[in-house]
Design an enzyme around this catalytic site. Structure first.
Site, short mmCIF file in Angstrom:
data_model
loop_
_atom_site.label_atom_id
_atom_site.label_comp_id
_atom_site.label_asym_id
_atom_site.label_seq_id
_atom_site.Cartn_x
_atom_site.Cartn_y
_atom_site.Cartn_z
N ASP A 121 64.69 -8.27 70.13
CA ASP A 121 63.69 -7.34 70.66
C ASP A 121 64.36 -6.30 71.55
O ASP A 121 63.93 -5.14 71.59
CB ASP A 121 62.64 -8.11 71.46
CG ASP A 121 61.66 -8.84 70.55
OD1 ASP A 121 61.47 -8.37 69.41
OD2 ASP A 121 61.11 -9.86 70.97
N ASN A 178 57.67 -1.76 76.24
CA ASN A 178 57.37 -3.03 76.91
C ASN A 178 56.71 -2.82 78.27
O ASN A 178 55.58 -3.21 78.47
CB ASN A 178 58.66 -3.83 77.16
CG ASN A 178 58.93 -4.87 76.09
OD1 ASN A 178 58.15 -5.01 75.16
ND2 ASN A 178 60.03 -5.58 76.22
#
Ligand code: NAP
Length: 266
Positions: free
Chosen positions: A45, A120
């Site tokens: 990620d 994020n």
């Protein structure tokens, strides 16, 4: 199709990147790092965050796909040994596109304002001492914060740092931002809600520095240390990130597999 690849730099990721270049050359893809329609991230990620931050000026055009060379990721959902299968899909099928909300960030410094996008989250901490900040919601004082820091996350980022500090997991179909605290101090002067808070798309919040302090601002994987930050405005962006999907992998299956350990079966 114009494409590019961003890999984590370890041997397996580099090897897969090389293999991908060879496989897609056979189906007429063209390697165009300056002008891609598709960005393949190989690593984790964290690698996809890096890929996203490299193409924030082309989000309308670019679709992202993630291959993981470690454990299952929230953005990186193809396994290393599935690369040929992925290219087969690319040659023969049309992807569906899923779009996730992003965070708009405006950092106001003494002499300039800089804009960022986060996939994020944004994290703000004090460098030398505890962070002292005023938090406004929709231009009204909401709370006075003193503590280790503040995390403001997107829905897809809610499974990352936000989750570690007790924030809720939010499905990416909600256009929202989440404000979560890291170790707040509560007394008569500094009083915070103590729970994480979700704001809808048409709201915004400001974090206003309330003393001379060096601040550590992180946006996704990028760290920015500055003495000069006056305030930071956060809101849900009008832009979204686009992921190309060649097979379904529902969000709650990812959550279950990543945190509870049950295998997802196609
Ligand atoms: P890192 O510190 O090397 O890795 C942080 C971990 O977070 C990695 O395991 C990464 O997965 C995972 N991750 C990233 N995005 C995620 C998501 N949306 N959902 C679930 N897990 C996610 O840092 P990095 O690789 O450069 O990534 C930066 C991110 O680290 C930040 O955006 C922040 O969310 C996270 N972080 C978390 C904490 C914490 O939980 N206490 C502290 C600092 C930073 P991969 O292994 O697949 O890359």
């Amino acid at each position: 199709m114009n494409y590019t690849v961003i890999d984590r730099g370890d041997q397996l990721s580099k090897q897969l990147a090389e293999q991908f270049h060879q496989l897609v050359a056979n189906i007429g893809f063209s390697h165009q790092p300056d002008n891609p329609d598709l960005v393949l991230s190989i690593g984790g990620d964290g690698t996809l965050l890096q890929a996203f931050q490299s193409y924030t000026d082309r989000l309308e055009q670019v679709a992202f796909i993630g291959v993981h060379t470690g454990h299952l990721g929230f953005y990186a959902d193809w396994k290393a040994d599935e690369l040929e299968k992925l290219v087969e899909f690319m040659a023969n099928a049309q992807p569906t596109y899923v779009r996730y909300p992003l965070l708009d960030i405006e950092v106001q410094q003494a002499k300039k304002t800089t804009s960022y996008l986060a996939l994020n989250e944004l994290t703000l901490k004090g460098v030398d001492q505890t962070l002292v900040a005023q938090i406004n919601i929709n231009d009204e004082l909401f709370e006075m914060f003193r503590g280790d820091g503040i995390v403001i996350s997107t829905p897809s980022g809610s499974t990352a740092y936000n989750k570690s500090v007790g924030g809720a997991i939010v499905h990416p179909s909600f256009e929202a931002l989440q404000l979560a605290e890291i170790a707040s101090i509560n007394n008569r002067v500094f009083r915070t809600l103590g729970s994480s808070t979700l704001l809808p798309k048409h709201h915004h919040c400001d974090i206003i520095s309330r003393k001379e302090q060096r601040l550590q601002l992180s946006i996704d994987h990028m760290a920015i240390t500055d003495e000069d930050i006056v305030s930071i405005r956060c809101s849900v962006s009008d832009q979204k990130v686009k992921f190309a999907r060649y097979r379904p992998f529902p969000f709650w299956d990812r959550v279950r597999e990543a945190f509870l350990g049950y295998e997802y079966n196609e």
